[in-house]
Write an enzyme that holds these catalytic residues in place. Structure first.
Site, PDB file in Angstrom:
ATOM      1  N   TYR A 158       1.015  -1.183  -0.123  1.00 39.36           N
ATOM      2  CA  TYR A 158       0.124  -0.007  -0.020  1.00 39.36           C
ATOM      3  C   TYR A 158       0.898   1.313  -0.077  1.00 39.36           C
ATOM      4  O   TYR A 158       1.585   1.544   0.768  1.00 39.36           O
ATOM      5  CB  TYR A 158      -0.647   0.006   1.300  1.00 39.36           C
ATOM      6  CG  TYR A 158      -1.752   1.298   1.486  1.00 39.36           C
ATOM      7  CD1 TYR A 158      -2.868   1.296   0.530  1.00 39.36           C
ATOM      8  CD2 TYR A 158      -1.540   2.194   2.335  1.00 39.36           C
ATOM      9  CE1 TYR A 158      -3.815   2.316   0.885  1.00 39.36           C
ATOM     10  CE2 TYR A 158      -2.183   3.256   2.637  1.00 39.36           C
ATOM     11  CZ  TYR A 158      -3.334   3.491   1.763  1.00 39.36           C
ATOM     12  OH  TYR A 158      -4.117   4.591   1.932  1.00 39.36           O
ATOM     13  N   ASP A 191       9.490   2.689  -0.573  1.00 40.57           N
ATOM     14  CA  ASP A 191       8.510   3.171   0.082  1.00 40.57           C
ATOM     15  C   ASP A 191       9.002   2.863   1.712  1.00 40.57           C
ATOM     16  O   ASP A 191       8.484   1.849   2.219  1.00 40.57           O
ATOM     17  CB  ASP A 191       7.007   2.703  -0.268  1.00 40.57           C
ATOM     18  CG  ASP A 191       6.023   3.250   0.684  1.00 40.57           C
ATOM     19  OD1 ASP A 191       6.311   4.109   1.767  1.00 40.57           O
ATOM     20  OD2 ASP A 191       4.839   3.212   0.298  1.00 40.57           O
ATOM     21  N   LYS A 207       5.488   9.270   8.547  1.00 39.08           N
ATOM     22  CA  LYS A 207       5.268   8.896   9.966  1.00 39.08           C
ATOM     23  C   LYS A 207       6.386   9.143  10.839  1.00 39.08           C
ATOM     24  O   LYS A 207       6.157  10.234  11.283  1.00 39.08           O
ATOM     25  CB  LYS A 207       5.030   7.258   9.944  1.00 39.08           C
ATOM     26  CG  LYS A 207       4.124   6.656   8.959  1.00 39.08           C
ATOM     27  CD  LYS A 207       3.628   5.299   9.363  1.00 39.08           C
ATOM     28  CE  LYS A 207       2.560   4.698   8.197  1.00 39.08           C
ATOM     29  NZ  LYS A 207       1.223   4.993   8.566  1.00 39.08           N
TER      30      LYS A 207
END
Ligand code: HOZ
Length: 428
Positions: free
Chosen positions: A144, A239, A267
């Site tokens: 994702y 990623d 994050k």
């Protein structure tokens, strides 16, 4: 079951917010419960709306590696906010932050800040397409990379949890140039490159997947992707929104020794505020406007409060911290495995550093095919059992759990005691 205050807040939320939540997995639907409404958080703990304390292994889905409400980060945020919360103009702090990011992740010669992992991945791939002049991108099933149209193809995380890995609302034309392969299946990637290599702008991958639960790369997989990209003139985009500054200060690329062309971060880099980044080789990054023809922008990009939180966080991520995270992770991994065995529950515990998942299945989980074979009903029972014993886990089999340096031995003792009982209930 949620406490009465959370339940009543959720009833009100359902009237005004679709599904009652601002991000689907939070709805707890995959684990058959109702969400706990959070009133505050500190260290390894969250408190529900009714004051119930929970040990937190969601950690805001990754950022809280130092624990919640770290005093140095709160101080940095407060001091920055007092000077104004947004300027839409450059600041010294952005320069310091960019320098710190590039120093920590040497494959990034230049970096641009944005506000979410979705933006970082979408922008990195636009840049990859602009740089190579090619249209196709290759991603992996169950990975994702945020909710940009062209990346909601066989997507993991909430998209998989709610059975919409190929979301409605994504035009066929937007997804046409997205190719997919099985994670850890280098032969499949080789075949795709053999057939379409000259059209592929980039391969994007979570180097350790967190969005189908925690799935590590097989030995040689990331290295193989690197070699294929180099051979065919495609860019490798790692990623590292989850793994960046979590597995090591230099991210998964430092752990696995693989150098990407572009990296996406989110994050942890924002210290709990909305901040993300993408960066890479200067010759690629210089294709971004205003230097080059690839457009990318954002009102809140490089926000002064978010960069203050990010800089304060980075300053605390010492080598010792990663030793502590690993020690905590090793104890959790072994303890969860032992507890499951003692209770007769069939599970596979997978962990890399400070991210992990208890899969309710007996084999190793190497790909989305393996992950979706897990017993999600048993996971839901385990989740409910843990929640009622005060342990807050990601509410989906297909989301990694995260611990922080504040998860000390007493917290781990309590977690493992809860797990031992909850595994018994999970057997059904
Ligand atoms: N899809 C996110 C985790 N992989 C969930 C984010 C959230 O709900 O805050």
């Amino acid at each position: 079951m949620a406490d009465p205050i959370s339940r009543s807040l959720h009833e009100r939320a359902l009237r005004r917010i679709p599904g009652g939540v601002n991000s689907p997995v939070r709805a707890f639907r995959a684990v058959g419960g109702e969400p706990v409404y959070v009133s505050r958080a500190e260290g390894p703990y969250l408190w529900g709306a009714d004051g119930t304390r929970y040990i937190d292994y969601v950690g805001s889905w990754g950022p809280m590696v130092l624990g919640h409400a770290h005093p140095a980060i709160l101080r940095a945020i407060t001091e920055a906010a007092a000077m104004g919360t947004s300027y839409g103009a450059p600041t010294e702090r952005e320069v310091l932050f960019a320098e710190a990011l590039c120093e920590a992740v040497p494959s990034m010669e230049k970096v641009r800040l944005c506000s979410s992992g979705t933006e970082a991945c979408m922008s990195a791939l636009r840049l990859a397409r602009g740089f190579t002049g090619r249209d196709k991108v290759l991603k992996f099933e169950g990975c994702y990379h945020g909710h940009a149209d062209f990346l909601l193809v066989k997507a993991g995380s909430g998209a998989a949890t709610f059975g919409v890995p190929d979301s409605a609302g994504v035009p066929e034309a937007a997804a046409r140039n997205t190719l997919t392969a099985r994670f850890n299946d280098l032969d499949a990637v080789r075949a795709i490159f053999a057939a379409q290599g000259s059209e592929i702008a980039a391969v994007i991958v979570e180097p350790v997947v967190g969005n189908m639960g925690c799935v590590p790369p097989a030995p040689g997989f990331l290295e193989g992707l690197r070699a294929l990209c180099t051979e065919h003139g495609a860019l490798l985009v790692l990623d590292e929104v989850m793994t960046g500054f979590r597995l090591a200060r230099g991210g998964a690329q430092a752990v696995f020794g693989v150098t990407p062309d572009l990296t996406t971060l989110g994050k942890i880099v924002g210290g709990g505020l909305p901040l993300a980044a993408f960066g890479g080789r200067a010759e690629i990054m210089d294709r971004l406007a205003p230097l080059g023809p690839v457009y990318q922008a954002g009102t809140l990009s490089g926000n002064p409060v978010a960069t203050a939180a990010g800089l304060a966080t980075l300053s605390l991520l010492t080598p010792d911290l990663y030793v502590t995270l690993e020690r905590i992770g090793a104890r959790l991994e072994a303890g969860l495995r032992d507890a499951a065995r003692a209770a007769g529950a069939t599970v596979t515990v997978q962990r890399v550093g400070a991210m992990w998942t208890v899969f309710f299945t007996d084999g190793p989980v190497r790909s989305w095919d393996d992950a979706r074979g897990a017993d999600t009903k048993a996971f839901a029972r385990w989740h409910q059992g843990m929640l009622k014993r005060g342990v807050y886990l990601p509410p989906s089999q297909w989301e990694a759990a995260f611990h922080s340096v504040t998860h000390d031995d007493a917290v781990l003792d309590a977690t493992l005691a809860a797990a031992a009982e909850a595994f018994g209930e999970a057997r059904g």
